[in-house]
Design an enzyme around this catalytic site. Structure first.
Site, short mmCIF file in Angstrom:
data_model
loop_
_atom_site.label_atom_id
_atom_site.label_comp_id
_atom_site.label_asym_id
_atom_site.label_seq_id
_atom_site.Cartn_x
_atom_site.Cartn_y
_atom_site.Cartn_z
CE LYS A 28 22.48 95.44 25.79
NZ LYS A 28 22.07 95.30 24.37
CB SER A 84 19.52 97.98 24.03
OG SER A 84 19.99 96.71 23.63
CB SER A 104 20.77 96.22 20.67
OG SER A 104 19.41 96.60 20.75
#
Length: 468
Positions: free
Chosen positions: A80, A155, A179
């Site tokens: 990520k 996210s 997330s």
């Protein structure tokens, strides 16, 4: 519906990460062939999904000339883009960060690569991971492969889109308010948020009064998440946490399950979510688990306290980004949502000490609940994933923030308390979008969650996008 997926008759097939690793280990395919297949899949769907923030394919290709070690040796994956990975810019989904490549890996990046993954690049995340959809003020959104009109969640939205669409069998995500679990729910995946301290902490959370953030993975099977956790545990001292060990199937113990079916906002669940939750409770009872409906262990003030704490993080980025984000930070390039969230904290900064005190009390209340029950069952989200634009970071902040609170009603309690939680696909909307359920447990109880997840997965196999 606008399905986008890359599953096909190549060396990856519809295998999960352990399946790909087994083929590489036996010599049926090489790490280079697995990578080439993943990159070909990426090129087919990325124009529609916009899920990769940084493409690092050339370094990934170079790695295939060497050796991989670990349970996922040679399996293509991605990290990520809010996590430092040497040589890649950590853009954090924001034009404010500049484009300076990270000089070194942060702690979790080393832990992740130590499992054997070949990292093809970094996945998209909304600005600083502060919202529950992967949309931006200055570029196109990351889209949901089940229907590209809809959000992939946030996210870890880029990770979810690439795994759900078949580009990768597994990808890194982290979770500071849901997330990992939110995008996994939006995209029909399995997502595990580990206990605080089970995996290496995120650099962005280590210095906070309450470290909300846990690193983990998003997967298409329970066994991949279980294997990742076991592999990390074999290489990491988890301190006082009880060991998880290798979890390879359902457990025999029948559990005491608390059913929480009311969002903390007091609003109603949407119909598909309510149906899935009730079906899950009935299924658990049919399996011999004892399910009891309970009221929320915390009151509405938790929402305000968590919101104040979350806004503090935006304020820290806004006012001290040169130190907290790093070289090249340009405050003037922050998106409207981050700016408004920071301003919200500035208006109410005096409430923070009281919010921290109440959040710690909420943690105690939640953990007291875990003494009476083995598992808490709830929805992952109060309603199914919204369309692109519903949570736009450029729309009126107060309206978007109210929508966000209504959507993300169940996941933040585990981040404050440091307790583990999982989301599982469990049904679909009339239009075929995934619906999810959520299990959480006391600190260190990942084994219980994984065993129960195996049992649910066997009884209700996860829907596959290629069959939709």
């Amino acid at each position: 519906m606008k399905h986008v997926h890359a599953f096909g008759d190549d060396v990856l097939g519809d295998l999960d990460a352990l399946g790909v690793a087994e083929r590489i280990a036996t010599g049926a395919v090489s790490a280079a062939e697995a990578l080439d297949a993943a990159l070909a899949r990426l090129d087919r769907v990325e124009p529609q999904l916009s899920a990769l923030a940084v493409d690092d394919r050339e370094r990934a290709r170079a790695r295939t000339d060497g050796e991989f070690h670990g349970v996922f040796a040679g399996v293509p994956s991605a990290i990520k883009n809010n996590t430092a990975f040497a040589g890649l810019p950590t853009r954090n989904g924001s034009a404010a960060t500049g484009d300076v490549p990270a000089a070194s890996d942060e702690q979790f990046s080393r832990e992740f690569v130590g499992a054997g993954f070949n990292v093809i690049g970094a996945t998209t995340t909304p600005a600083f991971g502060l919202t529950a959809t992967t949309e931006f003020a200055d570029r196109g959104p990351t889209r949901n492969p089940w229907d590209t009109d809809f959000s992939s969640g946030g996210s870890s939205g880029g990770a979810a889109a690439l795994v759900a669409s078949g580009v990768l069998p597994i990808a890194h995500g982290n979770d500071g308010g849901g997330s990992i679990r939110i995008p996994a729910a939006a995209c029909g995946l399995f997502g595990l948020k580990p206990s605080r301290g089970r995996t290496a902490p995120a650099a962005m959370g280590e210095k906070l009064p309450i470290d909300l953030i846990s690193n983990g993975v998003l997967t298409r099977s329970v066994r991949d998440s279980a294997a990742f956790l076991a592999d990390v545990e074999s290489r990491r001292d988890s301190g006082s946490l009880p060991p998880v060990g290798s979890v390879e199937g359902p457990g025999s113990r029948r559990l005491r399950v608390a059913l929480v079916n009311t969002p903390i906002t007091g609003r109603l669940l949407d119909a598909p979510t309510d149906t899935a939750l009730n079906d899950a409770a009935e299924m658990l009872e049919s399996m011999g688990h004892r399910v009891e409906t309970i009221p929320l262990p915390v009151d509405r003030s938790f929402v305000d306290d968590f919101s104040d704490y979350w806004a503090m993080m935006a304020f820290g980025i806004d006012r001290f980004g040169g130190k907290t984000v790093g070289a090249g930070f340009d405050r003037s390039q922050l998106d409207p949502f981050t700016q408004a969230l920071s301003a919200r904290f500035f208006r109410h900064f005096y409430r923070l000490p009281f919010a921290l005190r109440r959040l710690n009390k909420a943690t105690a209340a939640f953990r007291d609940l875990c003494e009476r029950f083995d598992v808490v069952l709830s929805p992952t989200l109060a309603h199914t994933t919204p369309k692109i634009g519903y949570l736009s970071p450029t729309d009126d902040f107060d309206e978007v923030f109210d929508k966000l609170i209504g959507y993300v009603s169940f996941t933040p309690a585990n981040n404050v308390s440091g307790t583990p939680a999982v989301t599982l696909p469990f049904g679909s909307t009339p239009d075929g979008l995934p619906v999810a359920i959520h299990f959480s447990a006391d600190v260190g109880a990942e084994r219980t969650l994984l065993e129960l997840s195996y049992e649910v997965e066997a009884a209700r196999p996860f829907a596959r996008i290629q069959d939709a």
